[in-house]
Design a protein around this motif. Structure first.
Motif, PDB file in Angstrom:
ATOM      1  N   GLY A  65      19.479 100.699  53.377  1.00  0.00           N
ATOM      2  CA  GLY A  65      19.257 101.682  53.077  1.00  0.00           C
ATOM      3  C   GLY A  65      20.094 103.127  53.432  1.00  0.00           C
ATOM      4  N   TYR A  66      19.852 102.092  54.921  1.00  0.00           N
ATOM      5  CA  TYR A  66      20.700 103.536  56.184  1.00  0.00           C
ATOM      6  C   TYR A  66      22.062 103.080  56.031  1.00  0.00           C
ATOM      7  CZ  TYR A  66      22.869 104.677  60.541  1.00  0.00           C
ATOM      8  OH  TYR A  66      23.448 105.836  61.073  1.00  0.00           O
ATOM      9  N   LEU A  67      22.777 101.720  55.527  1.00  0.00           N
ATOM     10  CA  LEU A  67      24.186 101.570  55.212  1.00  0.00           C
ATOM     11  C   LEU A  67      24.903 102.193  54.407  1.00  0.00           C
ATOM     12  CD1 LEU A  67      24.793  97.978  56.899  1.00  0.00           C
ATOM     13  CD2 LEU A  67      24.630 100.452  58.016  1.00  0.00           C
ATOM     14  N   ASN A  68      23.610 102.657  53.005  1.00  0.00           N
ATOM     15  CA  ASN A  68      24.419 102.829  51.777  1.00  0.00           C
ATOM     16  C   ASN A  68      24.182 104.243  51.752  1.00  0.00           C
ATOM     17  OD1 ASN A  68      25.133 100.476  50.747  1.00  0.00           O
ATOM     18  ND2 ASN A  68      22.878  99.959  50.543  1.00  0.00           N
ATOM     19  N   THR A  69      23.740 104.879  52.521  1.00  0.00           N
ATOM     20  CA  THR A  69      23.707 106.353  52.775  1.00  0.00           C
ATOM     21  C   THR A  69      23.906 107.030  53.812  1.00  0.00           C
ATOM     22  OG1 THR A  69      21.558 105.873  53.924  1.00  0.00           O
ATOM     23  CG2 THR A  69      21.043 106.420  51.230  1.00  0.00           C
ATOM     24  N   SER A  70      24.573 106.762  54.694  1.00  0.00           N
ATOM     25  CA  SER A  70      24.758 107.544  55.915  1.00  0.00           C
ATOM     26  C   SER A  70      26.243 107.895  55.346  1.00  0.00           C
ATOM     27  CB  SER A  70      25.284 106.433  57.545  1.00  0.00           C
ATOM     28  OG  SER A  70      24.058 106.347  57.502  1.00  0.00           O
ATOM     29  N   TYR A  71      27.141 108.949  56.116  1.00  0.00           N
ATOM     30  CA  TYR A  71      27.992 109.858  55.772  1.00  0.00           C
ATOM     31  C   TYR A  71      29.241 109.617  56.833  1.00  0.00           C
ATOM     32  CZ  TYR A  71      31.864 113.497  55.076  1.00  0.00           C
ATOM     33  OH  TYR A  71      32.869 114.395  54.538  1.00  0.00           O
ATOM     34  N   PHE A  72      30.590 109.449  56.365  1.00  0.00           N
ATOM     35  CA  PHE A  72      30.934 108.449  57.359  1.00  0.00           C
ATOM     36  C   PHE A  72      32.460 109.581  56.910  1.00  0.00           C
ATOM     37  CE2 PHE A  72      29.195 105.087  56.606  1.00  0.00           C
ATOM     38  CZ  PHE A  72      28.846 104.167  57.556  1.00  0.00           C
ATOM     39  N   GLY A  73      32.518 110.523  56.444  1.00  0.00           N
ATOM     40  CA  GLY A  73      33.974 111.192  56.492  1.00  0.00           C
ATOM     41  C   GLY A  73      34.676 110.803  55.564  1.00  0.00           C
ATOM     42  N   ARG A  74      35.856 111.928  54.778  1.00  0.00           N
ATOM     43  CA  ARG A  74      36.585 111.704  53.650  1.00  0.00           C
ATOM     44  C   ARG A  74      35.708 111.550  52.949  1.00  0.00           C
ATOM     45  NH1 ARG A  74      42.033 108.055  55.935  1.00  0.00           N
ATOM     46  NH2 ARG A  74      42.079 108.321  57.690  1.00  0.00           N
ATOM     47  N   ASN A  75      34.961 112.369  52.863  1.00  0.00           N
ATOM     48  CA  ASN A  75      33.848 112.519  51.324  1.00  0.00           C
ATOM     49  C   ASN A  75      33.741 111.015  51.148  1.00  0.00           C
ATOM     50  OD1 ASN A  75      32.526 113.341  49.158  1.00  0.00           O
ATOM     51  ND2 ASN A  75      34.237 113.055  48.163  1.00  0.00           N
ATOM     52  N   ALA A  76      32.926 110.117  52.014  1.00  0.00           N
ATOM     53  CA  ALA A  76      32.704 108.114  51.749  1.00  0.00           C
ATOM     54  C   ALA A  76      31.145 108.805  52.082  1.00  0.00           C
ATOM     55  CB  ALA A  76      33.398 107.518  52.978  1.00  0.00           C
ATOM     56  N   TYR A  77      30.734 108.450  51.572  1.00  0.00           N
ATOM     57  CA  TYR A  77      29.131 107.936  51.341  1.00  0.00           C
ATOM     58  C   TYR A  77      28.422 106.440  51.585  1.00  0.00           C
ATOM     59  CZ  TYR A  77      27.802 112.882  51.157  1.00  0.00           C
ATOM     60  OH  TYR A  77      27.880 114.692  51.280  1.00  0.00           O
ATOM     61  N   GLY A  78      28.425 106.128  52.912  1.00  0.00           N
ATOM     62  CA  GLY A  78      27.649 104.551  52.526  1.00  0.00           C
ATOM     63  C   GLY A  78      29.141 104.086  52.933  1.00  0.00           C
ATOM     64  N   ILE A  79      29.276 102.837  53.731  1.00  0.00           N
ATOM     65  CA  ILE A  79      30.170 102.011  54.286  1.00  0.00           C
ATOM     66  C   ILE A  79      31.347 101.482  53.150  1.00  0.00           C
ATOM     67  CG2 ILE A  79      28.790  99.614  54.588  1.00  0.00           C
ATOM     68  CD1 ILE A  79      30.103  99.802  57.614  1.00  0.00           C
ATOM     69  N   GLN A  80      30.392 101.066  52.326  1.00  0.00           N
ATOM     70  CA  GLN A  80      31.121 100.414  51.414  1.00  0.00           C
ATOM     71  C   GLN A  80      32.094 101.609  51.274  1.00  0.00           C
ATOM     72  OE1 GLN A  80      32.594  97.465  50.303  1.00  0.00           O
ATOM     73  NE2 GLN A  80      33.249  97.685  48.093  1.00  0.00           N
ATOM     74  N   ALA A  81      31.915 102.428  50.560  1.00  0.00           N
ATOM     75  CA  ALA A  81      32.891 103.839  50.439  1.00  0.00           C
ATOM     76  C   ALA A  81      33.864 104.076  51.325  1.00  0.00           C
ATOM     77  CB  ALA A  81      32.694 105.373  49.740  1.00  0.00           C
ATOM     78  N   ALA A  82      33.094 103.747  52.770  1.00  0.00           N
ATOM     79  CA  ALA A  82      34.139 104.105  53.914  1.00  0.00           C
ATOM     80  C   ALA A  82      34.842 103.177  54.060  1.00  0.00           C
ATOM     81  CB  ALA A  82      32.786 103.925  55.367  1.00  0.00           C
ATOM     82  N   ALA A  83      34.803 101.623  53.815  1.00  0.00           N
ATOM     83  CA  ALA A  83      35.398 100.837  54.117  1.00  0.00           C
ATOM     84  C   ALA A  83      37.377 100.710  53.605  1.00  0.00           C
ATOM     85  CB  ALA A  83      35.138  99.303  53.991  1.00  0.00           C
ATOM     86  N   HIS A  84      36.638 101.299  52.229  1.00  0.00           N
ATOM     87  CA  HIS A  84      37.695 102.289  50.881  1.00  0.00           C
ATOM     88  C   HIS A  84      38.766 103.360  51.943  1.00  0.00           C
ATOM     89  CE1 HIS A  84      37.323  98.912  47.579  1.00  0.00           C
ATOM     90  NE2 HIS A  84      36.669  98.776  47.930  1.00  0.00           N
ATOM     91  N   ALA A  85      37.900 104.464  52.472  1.00  0.00           N
ATOM     92  CA  ALA A  85      38.716 105.453  52.591  1.00  0.00           C
ATOM     93  C   ALA A  85      39.460 105.253  53.405  1.00  0.00           C
ATOM     94  CB  ALA A  85      37.568 106.924  52.690  1.00  0.00           C
ATOM     95  N   TYR A  86      39.195 104.002  54.586  1.00  0.00           N
ATOM     96  CA  TYR A  86      39.770 104.420  56.006  1.00  0.00           C
ATOM     97  C   TYR A  86      40.782 102.822  56.094  1.00  0.00           C
ATOM     98  CZ  TYR A  86      37.070 108.293  57.855  1.00  0.00           C
ATOM     99  OH  TYR A  86      35.805 109.114  58.390  1.00  0.00           O
ATOM    100  N   TYR A  87      40.302 102.164  55.240  1.00  0.00           N
ATOM    101  CA  TYR A  87      41.237 100.798  54.905  1.00  0.00           C
ATOM    102  C   TYR A  87      41.166 100.082  54.140  1.00  0.00           C
ATOM    103  CZ  TYR A  87      40.014 101.128  60.179  1.00  0.00           C
ATOM    104  OH  TYR A  87      39.406 101.515  61.207  1.00  0.00           O
ATOM    105  N   GLY A  88      40.821 101.054  52.888  1.00  0.00           N
ATOM    106  CA  GLY A  88      41.650 100.428  51.433  1.00  0.00           C
ATOM    107  C   GLY A  88      41.440  98.751  51.140  1.00  0.00           C
TER     108      GLY A  88
END
Length: 838
Positions: A217-240
């Motif tokens: 739950g933590y990994l899916n709700t945390s904010y990573f910047g670049r309007n990315a919520y969750g580590i999956q969205a962050a992986a795409h926002a930063y490394y595609g």
């Protein structure tokens, strides 16, 4: 008469065979207790305890051990009872609004909508699709004992609660369970009620869910910047790519972002790369310490630079830059945290004015972008930034961050990685005037004070040479020259010596007082500070110039006028106005800056059609060109910068806009004039109301006796030169500024600069000798250190003739017979990297 003995019940004043009760109180304590009036006797063997003496003085304020014990037991009872009640009353709620967060709305000062920050980007994935390496990276960053610890960290929770109650701001240190509860069930507000709820929900959640479920739950709700919520969205926002394709280094970087999401984005904030790298190292070192990563694998890693930002199309144009600048302002001033803001639903009224914002965009378009060509390679590197502030309020009324937020993500109005060049020189003059500084020979520094403007003249302290010899633009020797003329022509030799005379520490303190942040990169207390190695942002420079425009009164700049959520307004920090420097010092500096516009390097600013004051500046190797100026109503800074669109590396602007050279008196000053004219259209024209002190006129030593100083200084120069490598005599000479352009700065209106209210000249301040001369700086491979070099008339020269000027690491060559008008005093040493041009 009876022969019976008298009884104890008789009058205590009469004697008897058993004795009597004395009336004298002094003897009462030594006699037995008198019999009771009714004839009754005390119990057999019972003795009266002595009365405890009363507590007096300070002892009455000290609680007894009984009181202390009772208080402790009562407090324990309350805490236990409160805990039991809280545990029974607080249930695990449904997911909060952050799971389906709303957009924030950004408004102009008049209520017109600027932008909405877009839809939420989130994609939930099960924990089994997140590699153990990535999980360990997050644990190393946030909570290394997650699987073995309790749901709450009592010490951290109590510390956070205390800091919240006492107004000390946000406090970290929560467990992952607590962070998850805050993100998913509650919110980011810093209140005691929220902290209490967080505690009880965390305990219940830890009893009802496994550690793996909580981590997922933590990994899916945390904010990573670049309007990315969750580590999956962050992986795409930063490394595609998907999270299961991330390596350990990439996972460690994403884990680092949890601490400061946008601030650690090295693409958006290149100036923060050092901090981001330090956090990345901390995560990887933690993985090694926990035996989740081998030292060999750790040693082989290199920092994985994230990809370019792909902002939402809703933030195209200037909208994205404004949203980013406002969000950074809110976080930096602790008005609202980034994670809290990311939950959405906030209505933010900015200080930006729609008319002025549009005027700034059009001015940049007409004077910079319209002059670029796709056929010129140099034009691919052109970037522009600007900021405008109302001096009377400190409100930022316009921002220009770049051509388009969706194409150029870095905000050129707020970035802090380009040298400001000679736009810093007025701060040196203001410091001299505010501190009543004197030259080494005891003459008060005023606009009429004469200095030696000889090219590459070695800066001197009271103890001798500092080893620092900045070059003038085009290696021009100016000889004896007044401070006003040296400002018009941006003479590096004069201002480096003046910074030494004032004291580099005093110059730095004055810069901070005027509005330049103390943590500005390369704001170093050395003589080279005068030539602008510091990398302040356009907004920060505009704030400093606004202080001069408002007669030395400084107020922190503001970007937000109001913020509310669900109709409830949030408090904004108090903004107090304080006097940074005296009015006379500020107004005298303004008087000198008016000359720069009237006949110096900034004549293009006359196009504003208003009384104006300002200063040009150009960074090392023409990597940036600046114009900073103001009218009585508006302080504005415009910068044109060079940056490789692919690598982000700073690039020289040789040939950009079809010009051989880029300087502050060209496109930046022209843009400033066009914007100021449009922004103030329809408002009354106001002249400056100055209380300036020009100081007494000084004779030109070239026309009077001064041979002793000349010979002495020449000998010193020759001796210094003998200790250094000589320049290559085969090098091609650089063209000098034309006589016409140099002389254009000498046409001054001497009747304008001193008003009827001018104060009497100050008494000179006693010079403070330096403890020791600074060592000579290391010579650069190119033969010169970077520095300030802008000619008086803005005359171009060819790129092949260009070399970094200004803060060069050569000592002065032999003079042509002109005496040095002054020498330095006070401590100081050259910066290891020299600053920008003029």
């Amino acid at each position: 008469m009876s022969h019976e003995p008298p009884q104890n019940g008789t009058d205590p004043g009469q004697p008897g065979s058993e004795g009597w009760a004395p009336r004298d109180p002094s003897t009462a304590a030594a006699t037995p207790r008198p019999p009771r009036p009714d004839g009754a006797h005390d119990g057999k063997g019972r003795k009266k305890r002595s009365k405890r003496p009363k507590r007096t003085g300070w002892r009455r304020a000290v609680p007894t051990w009984r009181m202390t014990l009772a208080g402790f037991l009562f407090l324990a009872l309350v805490l236990v009872g409160g805990f039991i009640a809280g545990y029974q009353l607080v249930d695990i709620p449904a997911a909060n609004a952050s799971a389906t967060a709303q957009s924030n709305v950004y408004l102009y000062e008049d209520g017109t909508v600027i932008a909405r920050d877009g839809e939420i980007n989130r994609e939930n994935i099960p924990l089994r699709k997140i590699s153990r390496t990535i999980q360990h990276a997050v644990l190393a960053a946030e909570d290394r004992d997650f699987y073995s610890e309790d749901a709450i960290d009592i010490k951290a929770t109590l510390r956070a609660g205390w800091n919240t109650a006492t107004g000390k701001g946000r406090q970290g240190g929560s467990t992952i369970t607590q962070q998850y509860v805050k993100n998913y069930y509650l919110g980011q507000e810093q209140t005691l009620v929220r902290k209490a709820k967080e505690l009880f929900i965390s305990i219940k959640l830890d009893r009802e869910q496994s550690k793996d479920e909580i981590l997922e739950g933590y990994l899916n709700t945390s904010y990573f910047g670049r309007n990315a919520y969750g580590i999956q969205a962050a992986a795409h926002a930063y490394y595609g790519k998907d999270v299961d394709r991330l390596d350990a280094g990439e996972g460690a970087y994403l884990a680092s972002l949890l601490n400061a999401p946008s601030s650690y984005d090295v693409v958006a904030h290149p100036e923060n790369k050092a901090a981001a790298l330090a956090r990345w190292d901390y995560v990887l070192d933690g993985m090694v310490k926990q035996h989740w990563l081998t030292p060999a694998d750790r040693a082989a890693m290199t920092f994985p630079v994230p990809g370019k930002v792909k902002p939402a199309t809703a933030l195209s144009g200037q909208r994205g830059y404004i949203v980013q600048a406002v969000n950074d302002y809110l976080a930096a001033n602790r008005i609202i945290g980034e994670n809290t803001l990311a939950t959405g639903g906030y209505r933010i009224t900015t200080t930006l004015q729609k008319k002025k914002q549009h005027a700034l965009v059009e001015a940049v378009k007409d004077n910079v972008l319209a002059k670029t060509s796709k056929d010129r390679e140099a034009d691919h590197n052109v970037r522009a930034g600007g900021a405008s502030i109302d001096p009377a309020t400190g409100h930022v009324v316009a921002l220009y961050g770049g051509i388009d937020y969706t194409k150029q993500y870095v905000n050129n109005a707020t970035r802090r990685d380009y040298q400001v060049g000679s736009t810093f020189k007025p701060i040196v003059l203001a410091a001299a005037l505010a501190n009543g500084s004197t030259t080494q020979k005891g003459r008060a520094i005023t606009p009429n004070t004469r200095y030696d403007g000889t090219n590459e003249r070695t800066v001197r302290s009271a103890t001798g040479s500092t080893g620092y010899s900045p070059a003038n633009e085009d290696d021009v020797d100016y000889g004896s020259i007044t401070v006003r003329e040296a400002t018009d022509k941006s003479v590096n030799a004069v201002y480096a010596q003046m910074a030494q005379d004032v004291g580099p520490d005093e110059v730095k303190d004055t810069a901070v007082a005027l509005g330049i942040p103390r943590d500005t990169p390369d704001l170093t207390a050395s003589p080279s500070i005068a030539l602008g190695p510091a990398t302040a942002s356009a907004v920060e420079m505009a704030s400093a110039y606004a202080t001069l425009a408002d007669h030395g009164k400084q107020r922190p700049y503001s970007l937000v006028a109001k913020i509310s959520k669900n109709g409830d307004s949030l408090p904004l920090p108090a903004r107090t106005t304080r006097r940074a420097i005296s009015r006379e010092a500020a107004d005298t500096t303004t008087s000198v800056l008016r000359s720069v516009v009237d006949g110096g390097t900034g004549t293009a600013a006359q196009g504003a059609g208003r009384p104006a004051a300002g200063k040009t500046g150009t960074a090392e190797e023409d990597k940036a060109a600046w114009f900073a100026g103001f009218t009585p109503d508006l302080a504005t800074v415009i910068a044109v910068m060079g940056q490789d669109p692919e690598t982000g590396v700073q690039k020289p602007l040789y040939g950009a806009l079809g010009l051989a050279r880029m300087n502050g008196g060209g496109a930046p000053a022209q843009t400033w004039a066009a914007y100021t004219r449009a922004a103030l259209e329809g408002t009354p024209v106001r002249d400056f109301d100055l209380e300036a002190d020009e100081g007494p006129e000084e004779p030109d030593p070239d026309e009077s006796a001064g041979e002793e100083d000349t010979e002495e200084d020449t000998e010193d120069t020759e001796e210094t030169r003998d200790t250094e490598d000589t320049r290559d005599t085969e090098k091609s000479p650089r063209p000098r500024a034309s006589r016409e352009t140099r002389e254009s700065g000498e046409e001054q209106d001497g009747t304008r600069t001193t008003t009827e209210n001018s104060a009497a000249p100050r008494a000179p301040r006693t010079a403070t000798p330096a403890d020791a001369a600074a060592p000579a700086p290391r010579r650069e491979a190119a033969g010169r250190g970077p520095g300030s070099h802008e000619n008086a008339g803005g005359e171009p020269r060819t790129p092949e003739d260009n070399r970094p000027g200004g803060d060069r690491n050569h000592h002065a060559e032999e003079h042509d017979g002109r005496p040095e008008a002054d020498e330095g005093h006070g401590p100081g040493e050259p910066a290891p990297l020299a600053p920008g041009r003029t």
